[in-house]
Design an enzyme around this catalytic site. Structure first.
Site, PDB file in Angstrom:
ATOM      1  N   GLY A 184      25.919   9.451 -35.316  1.00 24.69           N
ATOM      2  CA  GLY A 184      25.509   9.197 -33.932  1.00 24.69           C
ATOM      3  C   GLY A 184      24.080   8.686 -33.860  1.00 24.69           C
ATOM      4  O   GLY A 184      23.752   7.826 -33.028  1.00 24.69           O
TER       5      GLY A 184
ATOM      6  N   ASP B 126      21.083  21.621 -33.526  1.00 27.19           N
ATOM      7  CA  ASP B 126      21.849  21.506 -34.772  1.00 27.19           C
ATOM      8  C   ASP B 126      21.976  22.840 -35.499  1.00 27.19           C
ATOM      9  O   ASP B 126      22.797  22.967 -36.420  1.00 27.19           O
ATOM     10  CB  ASP B 126      21.192  20.476 -35.697  1.00 27.19           C
TER      11      ASP B 126
HETATM   12  C1  S3P Z   1      19.066  13.743 -33.564  1.00 26.28           C
HETATM   13  C2  S3P Z   1      19.141  14.278 -32.312  1.00 26.28           C
HETATM   14  C3  S3P Z   1      20.115  15.281 -31.902  1.00 26.28           C
HETATM   15  C4  S3P Z   1      20.734  15.975 -33.111  1.00 26.28           C
HETATM   16  C5  S3P Z   1      21.133  15.011 -34.173  1.00 26.28           C
HETATM   17  C6  S3P Z   1      19.936  14.211 -34.653  1.00 26.28           C
HETATM   18  C7  S3P Z   1      18.060  12.717 -33.842  1.00 26.28           C
HETATM   19  O1  S3P Z   1      21.152  14.672 -31.168  1.00 26.28           O
HETATM   20  O2  S3P Z   1      21.854  16.740 -32.713  1.00 26.28           O
HETATM   21  O3  S3P Z   1      21.699  15.692 -35.290  1.00 26.28           O
HETATM   22  O4  S3P Z   1      17.781  12.437 -35.025  1.00 26.28           O
HETATM   23  O5  S3P Z   1      17.512  12.150 -32.880  1.00 26.28           O
HETATM   24  P1  S3P Z   1      21.005  14.379 -29.575  1.00 26.28           P
HETATM   25  O6  S3P Z   1      19.817  13.566 -29.409  1.00 26.28           O
HETATM   26  O7  S3P Z   1      22.261  13.663 -29.198  1.00 26.28           O
HETATM   27  O8  S3P Z   1      20.916  15.724 -28.954  1.00 26.28           O
END
Ligand code: S3P
Length: 418
Positions: free
Chosen positions: A89, A306
């Site tokens: 993501g 996380d």
């Molecule tokens: C992350 C932000 C978080 C986290 C992901 C890594 C990042 O997600 O859960 O593992 O590196 O910016 P969200 O921004 O969707 O909360």
């Protein structure tokens, strides 16, 4: 692969964990658009960060194990095929911001899990900036220049914040992002290191259109989200002595330590120093006798997002009712983590109820080994592995190879600590 984990008598060792995943993604992306070569020691070798490296290569950037040959802000090449973000993501959302600001259009694809995750949260602000951005499938770019906006984020998300800030580097005027609650600030810190005029603090940050970013030469700290599995296990298993060396201790990531301390599980920090604006420390877990239940609300949930699966494991061992709330975001991670942890820990005999935005967990309970499903989600697999270290008998974790997403070698390290 099915991983079998047995009850541990105690855990012992001084270890290092993989480089911070969030910082590694940002290093590769921002290093790619810097003017000149950046050098990074300790980049994560997990599959997620490899997805980002693969995408940047497809955009014409030369990347080796530890250096990125930055092509400058205008130097990215139109990729010949859709970019493959794999399970990541962070890759998809941060690159949506970067690529929305390019004069060419790019499609970003992901695996089955990523294809189901919400991207409207990044498409909406990018469109407000004047970008051509569509989803599903996620297609961005080709309509430039963007213009700066002031964006009040409806969801706390460091990924969306970062996407907007990276797009803002290319936008006319000023781009301001205001967060409902604070989230990790690695993008802001790295941008300030590469371009001192980036400005802001806490939940409000601003960037302006720029032409040039300075390359970086940094040591990436160990990933606190990875270290948390060992720190929680070490604090709960009597007689353990665990020290994790050189871990990132940025204040937007250390809520897990506060949560553990509030429950009487002590995590100590020593040798604290600053490396490229990021705080780094050696962390140790101390088993304790006086423990109490955990309370997590939405502010803490955003800062420990996380770590909530491993916090749920800890709660099964604490006396009384632990309530973890304000974490609805867990429903749209690599799996529905609220449902996945409730399923796995229930199968192991925990008293856990999934609620809309978290869990209620009553402890302490002696866990029993069981066959559990990771749902192909790395953090679920690792949290259930720690539950397996606490449980009587053998715990079998299905699709355990997914740990490679953030922690290649996790099960070897587990063996070496027992
Ligand atoms: C992350 C932000 C978080 C986290 C992901 C890594 C990042 O997600 O859960 O593992 O590196 O910016 P969200 O921004 O969707 O909360």
């Amino acid at each position: 692969m099915i991983a079998a984990v047995r009850k541990a008598r105690r855990l012992q060792g001084d270890i290092r964990v993989p480089g911070d995943k969030s910082i590694s993604h940002r290093a590769l992306i921002l290093g790619s658009i810097a003017d000149g070569d950046s050098h990074f020691r300790g980049l994560s070798t997990g599959a997620d960060v490899m997805s980002t490296a693969g995408c940047m290569r497809a955009l014409g950037v030369e990347i080796t194990d530890s250096s990125v040959h930055g092509v400058g802000m205008e130097g990215l090449r139109h990729p010949s095929e859709p970019l493959d973000c794999g399970n990541s993501g962070t890759t998809m959302r941060l690159l949506a911001g970067l690529l929305a600001a390019q004069p060419f259009s790019t499609e970003l694809r992901g695996d089955e899990s990523l294809s189901k995750r919400p991207m409207d949260r990044v498409v909406t602000p990018l469109r407000e900036m004047g970008a051509d951005a569509r989803w599903p499938p996620l297609i961005v770019g080709g309509q430039v220049p963007l213009h700066g906006i002031e964006y009040v984020m409806p969801v706390a998300s460091a990924q969306v914040k970062s996407a907007i800030l990276i797009a803002g580097l290319y936008a006319t005027g000023t781009t301001t992002v205001i967060e409902p609650v604070m989230t990790r600030d690695h993008t802001e810190l790295m941008l300030q290191a590469m371009w001192p005029k980036a400005d802001g603090d806490y939940t409000k940050f601003q960037v302006h259109e720029i032409r040039r970013l300075e390359p970086l030469d940094i040591d990436i700290p160990g990933d606190l989200s990875a270290a948390s599995f060992w720190l929680v296990a070490g604090a709960l298993i009597p007689g353990s002595q665990i020290r994790v060396l050189g871990v990132g201790a940025n204040a937007t990531r250390t809520a897990i330590i506060e949560v553990m301390r509030s429950a009487g599980l002590n995590i100590g920090a020593s040798n604290t120093r600053n490396v490229a604006r990021e705080k780094v420390a050696d962390l140790s877990a101390f088993p304790v006798k006086e423990m109490s239940a955990i309370q997590v609300n939405s502010d803490t949930a955003a800062l420990a997002i996380d770590e909530l699966p491993i916090i749920a494991v800890a709660a099964t061992q604490l006396p009384g009712l632990s309530r973890i709330t304000g974490a609805r975001e867990l429903r749209v991670k690599e799996s529905d983590r609220i449902a996945a942890m409730a399923e796995g820990l229930s199968a192991m005999g925990a008293d856990i109820t999934a609620i809309d935005d978290g869990w209620e967990i009553r402890g302490p309970r002696q866990l029993e080994g069981a066959h559990v499903r990771s749902h192909k989600d790395h953090r679920i697999a690792m949290a259930l592995a720690v539950a397996g270290l606490l449980a009587d008998g053998v715990t079998e974790i299905q699709d355990a190879e997914c740990v490679d997403i953030s922690y290649p070698g996790f099960f070897d390290q587990l063996e070496s600590l027992c």
